[in-house]
Design a protein around this motif. Structure first.
Motif, short mmCIF file in Angstrom:
data_model
loop_
_atom_site.label_atom_id
_atom_site.label_comp_id
_atom_site.label_asym_id
_atom_site.label_seq_id
_atom_site.Cartn_x
_atom_site.Cartn_y
_atom_site.Cartn_z
N TRP A 17 0.89 -1.17 0.00
CA TRP A 17 0.00 0.00 0.00
C TRP A 17 0.92 1.21 0.00
O TRP A 17 1.47 1.58 1.03
CB TRP A 17 -0.88 -0.04 1.23
CG TRP A 17 -2.17 0.71 1.13
CD1 TRP A 17 -2.72 1.30 0.04
CD2 TRP A 17 -3.11 0.92 2.21
NE1 TRP A 17 -3.93 1.86 0.35
CE2 TRP A 17 -4.19 1.64 1.67
CE3 TRP A 17 -3.12 0.56 3.55
CZ2 TRP A 17 -5.29 2.02 2.44
CZ3 TRP A 17 -4.21 0.93 4.32
CH2 TRP A 17 -5.27 1.66 3.77
N SER A 20 2.35 4.97 -0.46
CA SER A 20 2.05 6.39 -0.39
C SER A 20 3.23 7.19 -0.92
O SER A 20 4.39 6.86 -0.68
CB SER A 20 1.69 6.82 1.04
OG SER A 20 2.67 6.42 1.97
N LEU A 35 -2.03 7.56 -2.62
CA LEU A 35 -2.02 6.27 -1.95
C LEU A 35 -2.65 5.24 -2.88
O LEU A 35 -3.75 5.46 -3.39
CB LEU A 35 -2.81 6.35 -0.65
CG LEU A 35 -2.90 5.09 0.22
CD1 LEU A 35 -1.51 4.70 0.75
CD2 LEU A 35 -3.86 5.31 1.37
N PRO A 48 -2.66 0.66 -3.88
CA PRO A 48 -2.19 -0.69 -3.60
C PRO A 48 -1.61 -1.38 -4.84
O PRO A 48 -2.10 -1.17 -5.96
CB PRO A 48 -3.46 -1.41 -3.13
CG PRO A 48 -4.56 -0.74 -3.90
CD PRO A 48 -4.12 0.68 -4.14
N SER A 100 -0.08 -5.41 -5.92
CA SER A 100 0.13 -6.78 -5.46
C SER A 100 1.27 -7.49 -6.19
O SER A 100 1.57 -8.64 -5.87
CB SER A 100 -1.15 -7.60 -5.61
OG SER A 100 -1.44 -7.84 -6.97
N GLN A 146 3.19 0.46 3.04
CA GLN A 146 2.45 -0.11 4.16
C GLN A 146 2.04 -1.54 3.85
O GLN A 146 1.75 -1.87 2.70
CB GLN A 146 1.16 0.70 4.43
CG GLN A 146 1.35 1.98 5.18
CD GLN A 146 1.83 3.17 4.35
OE1 GLN A 146 2.33 4.13 4.89
NE2 GLN A 146 1.70 3.11 3.04
N VAL A 148 -0.96 -4.36 4.58
CA VAL A 148 -2.40 -4.17 4.74
C VAL A 148 -2.97 -5.23 5.68
O VAL A 148 -2.91 -6.43 5.39
CB VAL A 148 -3.12 -4.24 3.38
CG1 VAL A 148 -4.61 -3.99 3.55
CG2 VAL A 148 -2.52 -3.24 2.40
N MET A 168 -8.09 0.07 1.83
CA MET A 168 -7.12 -0.24 0.77
C MET A 168 -7.81 -0.38 -0.57
O MET A 168 -7.37 0.18 -1.58
CB MET A 168 -6.37 -1.53 1.13
CG MET A 168 -5.37 -2.02 0.09
SD MET A 168 -6.10 -3.01 -1.25
CE MET A 168 -6.69 -4.44 -0.37
N ASN A 169 -8.91 -1.11 -0.60
CA ASN A 169 -9.63 -1.31 -1.85
C ASN A 169 -10.17 0.01 -2.39
O ASN A 169 -10.12 0.26 -3.60
CB ASN A 169 -10.77 -2.31 -1.63
CG ASN A 169 -11.41 -2.76 -2.93
OD1 ASN A 169 -10.72 -3.16 -3.87
ND2 ASN A 169 -12.73 -2.69 -2.99
N SER A 212 -8.88 2.89 -2.07
CA SER A 212 -7.78 3.72 -2.59
C SER A 212 -7.30 3.27 -3.96
O SER A 212 -6.46 3.95 -4.57
CB SER A 212 -6.61 3.72 -1.60
OG SER A 212 -5.94 2.46 -1.59
#
Length: 201
Positions: free
Chosen positions: A28, A30, A40, A42, A44, A84, A86, A94-95, A97
């Protein structure tokens, strides 16, 4: 069944890879734009790749129209980013953002995500994150070099913030207290709520 990746479309290749290489930790990330807007988002496609120097790798794909995402643009400009991990408690934020917003709109403000200042870099961090790594950009590598579809951000860790609530009595990270979420294929996620142990030979 066999898959010849030379015959797959990029979307098909992504779906097979994302569904099989699981679970994937979520970065995550920023950053801050040159005009001061906090971003910000996410990602994967993310992993630790070195402990000396301590370095994390985040893959940032280009958009379908070939433009660069705010995370990459900001990291290129400032050389700084915070990563970050999560927790399940923050998965909805998170989702949220992940939404595509105009450059001048901060995901922190748009998604009402509380933040705190970092100490070594001029980037906000997510309040309540179990772990935050303050990082400086070591290298940004377009890939593939001839016609990039993504950029690899090599992020060297300079400081970590660990929420004491996720520590064991011995002062180590407790994976059950961390309660992290991981990315699977499609819209599926998992969490670190079931563990087993093995001793290495």
């Amino acid at each position: 069944m066999q898959l010849d990746f030379a015959t797959l479309s990029p979307l098909e290749a992504y779906r097979w890879l994302a569904a099989s290489i699981t679970p994937r930790p979520i970065a995550w990330v920023s950053t801050r734009s040159p005009s001061g807007v906090a971003n910000l988002a996410p990602f994967s496609f993310f992993q630790v790749i070195s402990d000396s120097p301590p370095t994390l790798l985040v893959n940032v794909n280009t958009r379908d129209d070939g433009s660069l995402k705010d995370t990459l643009r900001n990291a290129q400009a400032s050389g700084e980013l915070a990563i970050q991990l999560v927790s399940f408690a923050q998965v909805e934020a998170m989702n949220a953002s992940a939404a595509i917003l105009p450059h001048e709109v901060s995901e922190f403000a748009h998604c009402d995500i509380a933040n705190l200042p970092c100490e070594r870099i001029d980037v906000p961090r997510v309040a309540g994150a179990p772990v935050t790594f303050e990082c400086r950009v070591a290298q940004i590598q377009p890939y593939p070099a001839q016609r990039p579809t993504c950029h690899l951000i090599f992020a060297e860790v300079v400081l970590a913030h660990i929420d004491e609530a996720v520590l064991s009595e011995q002062g180590r990270l407790d994976p059950l207290k961390l309660d992290l979420v991981g990315r699977l294929g499609g819209s599926a996620y998992c969490r670190t709520s079931e563990l087993f142990q093995m001793q290495r030979p």
